[in-house]
Design a protein around this motif. Structure first.
Motif, PDB file in Angstrom:
ATOM      1  N   ALA A  59    -105.426  29.823 -72.134  1.00  0.00           N
ATOM      2  CA  ALA A  59    -106.314  29.831 -70.988  1.00  0.00           C
ATOM      3  C   ALA A  59    -107.653  28.601 -71.157  1.00  0.00           C
ATOM      4  CB  ALA A  59    -107.016  30.955 -70.749  1.00  0.00           C
ATOM      5  N   LYS A  60    -107.803  28.457 -72.544  1.00  0.00           N
ATOM      6  CA  LYS A  60    -109.036  27.664 -72.791  1.00  0.00           C
ATOM      7  C   LYS A  60    -108.861  26.236 -73.552  1.00  0.00           C
ATOM      8  CE  LYS A  60    -112.212  31.418 -71.908  1.00  0.00           C
ATOM      9  NZ  LYS A  60    -113.402  32.351 -72.505  1.00  0.00           N
TER      10      LYS A  60
ATOM     11  N   ALA B 244    -107.170  33.719 -65.757  1.00  0.00           N
ATOM     12  CA  ALA B 244    -107.476  32.317 -66.181  1.00  0.00           C
ATOM     13  C   ALA B 244    -106.119  31.823 -66.751  1.00  0.00           C
ATOM     14  CB  ALA B 244    -108.765  32.218 -67.339  1.00  0.00           C
ATOM     15  N   GLY B 245    -105.663  32.635 -67.706  1.00  0.00           N
ATOM     16  CA  GLY B 245    -104.494  32.336 -68.471  1.00  0.00           C
ATOM     17  C   GLY B 245    -103.392  31.681 -67.177  1.00  0.00           C
TER      18      GLY B 245
ATOM     19  N   GLY C 102    -100.237  27.591 -63.624  1.00  0.00           N
ATOM     20  CA  GLY C 102     -99.862  27.461 -62.561  1.00  0.00           C
ATOM     21  C   GLY C 102     -98.951  28.631 -62.205  1.00  0.00           C
ATOM     22  N   LEU C 103     -99.255  30.053 -62.794  1.00  0.00           N
ATOM     23  CA  LEU C 103     -98.290  31.289 -62.797  1.00  0.00           C
ATOM     24  C   LEU C 103     -99.429  32.469 -62.201  1.00  0.00           C
ATOM     25  CD1 LEU C 103     -96.659  31.134 -66.331  1.00  0.00           C
ATOM     26  CD2 LEU C 103     -95.626  30.725 -64.163  1.00  0.00           C
ATOM     27  N   PRO C 104     -98.768  33.500 -61.686  1.00  0.00           N
ATOM     28  CA  PRO C 104     -99.640  34.618 -61.551  1.00  0.00           C
ATOM     29  C   PRO C 104    -100.324  35.276 -62.939  1.00  0.00           C
ATOM     30  CG  PRO C 104     -97.431  35.018 -60.885  1.00  0.00           C
ATOM     31  CD  PRO C 104     -97.188  33.648 -61.705  1.00  0.00           C
ATOM     32  N   PRO C 105    -101.252  36.002 -62.705  1.00  0.00           N
ATOM     33  CA  PRO C 105    -102.137  36.333 -63.964  1.00  0.00           C
ATOM     34  C   PRO C 105    -101.177  37.123 -64.894  1.00  0.00           C
ATOM     35  CG  PRO C 105    -103.128  37.103 -61.759  1.00  0.00           C
ATOM     36  CD  PRO C 105    -101.798  36.560 -61.397  1.00  0.00           C
ATOM     37  N   VAL C 106    -101.585  36.689 -66.295  1.00  0.00           N
ATOM     38  CA  VAL C 106    -100.761  37.259 -67.179  1.00  0.00           C
ATOM     39  C   VAL C 106    -100.733  38.778 -66.962  1.00  0.00           C
ATOM     40  CG1 VAL C 106    -100.863  37.977 -69.703  1.00  0.00           C
ATOM     41  CG2 VAL C 106    -101.744  35.454 -68.819  1.00  0.00           C
TER      42      VAL C 106
ATOM     43  N   TRP D 262     -93.882  36.458 -74.387  1.00  0.00           N
ATOM     44  CA  TRP D 262     -94.464  37.898 -74.752  1.00  0.00           C
ATOM     45  C   TRP D 262     -95.541  37.537 -75.699  1.00  0.00           C
ATOM     46  CZ3 TRP D 262     -92.674  42.426 -72.366  1.00  0.00           C
ATOM     47  CH2 TRP D 262     -91.669  42.208 -71.603  1.00  0.00           C
ATOM     48  N   VAL D 263     -96.627  37.771 -75.569  1.00  0.00           N
ATOM     49  CA  VAL D 263     -97.779  37.466 -76.496  1.00  0.00           C
ATOM     50  C   VAL D 263     -98.871  38.514 -76.583  1.00  0.00           C
ATOM     51  CG1 VAL D 263     -97.445  34.842 -75.958  1.00  0.00           C
ATOM     52  CG2 VAL D 263     -99.092  36.151 -74.555  1.00  0.00           C
ATOM     53  N   ALA D 264     -99.810  38.321 -77.346  1.00  0.00           N
ATOM     54  CA  ALA D 264    -101.085  39.352 -77.586  1.00  0.00           C
ATOM     55  C   ALA D 264    -102.224  38.515 -77.150  1.00  0.00           C
ATOM     56  CB  ALA D 264    -101.198  39.588 -78.956  1.00  0.00           C
ATOM     57  N   PRO D 265    -103.392  39.112 -76.772  1.00  0.00           N
ATOM     58  CA  PRO D 265    -104.439  38.485 -76.266  1.00  0.00           C
ATOM     59  C   PRO D 265    -105.232  37.193 -76.792  1.00  0.00           C
ATOM     60  CG  PRO D 265    -104.831  40.990 -76.086  1.00  0.00           C
ATOM     61  CD  PRO D 265    -103.601  40.487 -76.770  1.00  0.00           C
ATOM     62  N   PRO D 266    -105.143  37.025 -78.046  1.00  0.00           N
ATOM     63  CA  PRO D 266    -105.569  35.931 -78.819  1.00  0.00           C
ATOM     64  C   PRO D 266    -104.972  34.581 -78.265  1.00  0.00           C
ATOM     65  CG  PRO D 266    -105.713  37.593 -80.460  1.00  0.00           C
ATOM     66  CD  PRO D 266    -104.928  37.889 -79.235  1.00  0.00           C
TER      67      PRO D 266
END
Length: 531
Positions: A275-276, A305-306, A311-315, A265-269
């Motif tokens: 992702a990068k 991208a994340g 190797g997972l579905p989209p966040v 469980w995260v936040a966008p940053p």
């Protein structure tokens, strides 16, 4: 009106410590909490026993029903123990940002009338100074150890009887986090035991967990998102919570690998880093089953991208706010990979929603029409502490809480949040109230007027951007001097990140700042791919 497709859940009318730890004996020697840095582990049996002993010691020290205890700490394995001990002793817990300045902390202490503080030794000087400024604090306890202060560790040896407090889950306040709501300065959000506990049951329908699940708690417990998703929810179901005090990428990735974390469980940053950042390739993250993001908007491309990188579905995303205990929408685990890009999810069990016209608050809108999101359900807060007018501005007479967020719903019930009516800035998921920064800026002798709006930087993060009118006597007041003045007086996440000097702040005839005009002046705009 839109209703959840899930069946209603019955209200959970239990004190929060019973709602969460009621099955602790059943889970017994299973690990409840693990320190992700040094491996210190608390089993469910220990967590249950420890919080009861500390509750007894707190009661023996004088903590009574109706008292407010301020919990001022980064994430540690002691944080949940302290929280449940305080509520078992009958106190309401006001959670405090560990990076708050003494002045900010003192405002919260005074507003909440907190009589007790639990902190950690590295933050003790801030807590002491805040207590001096606020007055009325009876004692400061520490989770670890510090000369002259009672420690929670020592309290484990207490022989005092366990307190038997008559808690009314419907009326009594369990948590008192501070939120700016849609406007203004931070206010105490009164969340009852029933509201928090019922929201856990509502969320569990969409995102179930249980023994064998391993959740990484890197987002702060003091924030309602962390308190719910990373502490109360997994501990209620027998999952293991691996605790990190702060986000450092290498430590974070190592914890996922070494503890075989199953859910993030995260936040966008953090999604951006996953992702990068090249470091991600150096760790085995194959144990992960899903990643959820909330607290701030996540653009659809970054979500995809994340997920691909792992190797997972989209966040996936969830939606809510402190005033909603906090959850109202989430992408269900059984819909991962099927949810449309950019959605914040579907209504959780027992929740209703209206999309209200921005031009006519009495007009409801339908599928595909953007308007203000209004929510009704058992998770709606009791109100703002000591602020009946602010409460009435937020919750109408029919029980609908008006979020200040603009969204639309598709034909399948997926919600998309597209804008904000409210003035609140979300810097990396943390709330920043423009009014608070504006009031501070106006204390500078060289500033005649100021307004603060949210703007987007090159990384897509919303930042506080100040528009400042210099006094004629201010000389060459610079951007750096202005930002430093604020930075010295607020927690790091509240800092002004950009300053533009202007001849005058645009205002309506009523005196209200015309923030949309100022946002139009910002050089960077919201990324087009943001939902």
């Amino acid at each position: 009106m839109f209703r959840s497709e899930y069946a209603d859940v019955p209200p959970v009318e239990l004190p929060i410590h019973e709602a969460v730890l009621g099955r602790a004996a059943e889970f017994g020697d299973a690990p409840a909490l693990i320190d992700g840095t040094d491996g210190t582990t608390l089993t469910y049996a220990q967590l249950d026993r420890f919080h009861r002993r500390i509750a007894a010691a707190l009661a023996d020290a004088g903590v009574r029903k109706g008292d407010v205890l301020a919990l001022h700490s980064p994430n540690t394995v002691a944080f949940p123990t302290a929280f449940y001990a305080a509520t078992r002793a009958g106190a309401s817990v006001t959670t405090v940002h560990p990076l708050a300045t003494p002045e900010e902390f003192a405002k919260q202490l005074k507003d909440s009338a907190a009589r007790w503080i639990v902190t950690v030794s590295p933050l003790l000087e801030t807590a002491r100074r805040a207590a001096e400024l606020a007055g009325g604090v009876a004692e400061i306890f520490v989770c670890d150890s510090a000369p002259g202060h009672r420690s929670l560790i020592d309290m484990l040896a207490s022989q005092a009887p366990e307190p038997q407090v008559d808690i009314d889950p419907v009326e009594d306040i369990a948590a008192l986090p501070y939120s700016s709501g849609t406007t203004g300065v931070p206010k105490g959000v009164m969340l009852t035991h029933r509201q928090i506990a019922t929201n856990l049951a509502q969320l569990d329908v969409s995102v179930p967990s249980g023994p064998g699940d391993r959740i990484l708690a890197v987002l702060p417990f003091f924030h309602i998102y962390g308190l719910t998703a990373l502490m109360n929810a997994p501990l209620r179901k027998g999952a293991t919570v691996v605790v990190l005090p702060r986000f450092e990428l290498e430590t974070f990735l190592a914890a996922i690998q070494n503890h075989r974390i199953t859910g993030l469980w995260v936040a966008p940053p953090i999604v951006l880093a996953l992702a990068k950042h090249p470091l991600v390739e150096q760790y085995d993250l194959s144990s992960l089953k899903y990643v959820m993001s909330a607290a701030a908007p996540l653009d659809a491309q970054l979500a995809t991208a994340g997920g691909q990188r792992l190797g997972l579905p989209p966040v996936a995303q969830g939606y809510g706010m402190t005033e909603l205990s906090p959850g109202t929408h989430i992408v269900p685990l059984d819909a991962l990979g099927e949810a449309p890009p950019g959605t914040v999810g579907k209504l959780i069990a027992g929740t209703e929603m209206r999309i209200v016209s921005l031009d006519d608050p009495h007009k409801d809108l339908g599928v595909g029409e953007p308007g203000e999101i209004a929510i009704r359900g058992p998770q709606v807060m009791k109100g703002y502490l000591g602020r009946p007018d602010a409460t009435a501005d937020m919750i109408d007479t029919d029980g609908w809480l008006h979020t200040g967020d603009v969204g639309h719903v598709d034909a399948d019930g997926w919600l998309y949040v597209v804008d904000r009516v409210k003035e609140l800035i979300k810097y990396k998921g943390f709330q920043v109230a423009p009014a608070e920064l504006e009031a501070l800026l106006l204390t500078h002798p060289g500033i005649a007027d100021a307004a603060v709006v949210g703007a987007y930087n090159e990384d897509g993060n919303e930042i506080p951007h100040a528009f400042v009118v210099r006094r004629p006597t201010a000389g060459d007041l610079t951007e750096n001097e202005t930002m430093l003045y604020v930075a010295e007086r607020v927690a790091p996440y509240k800092r002004v990140r950009k300053v533009t000097f202007i001849a005058g702040v645009p205002r309506a005839a009523s005196g209200k700042i015309l923030r949309r005009e100022l946002r139009a002046l910002t050089k960077t705009t919201e990324p087009e791919e943001r939902p």
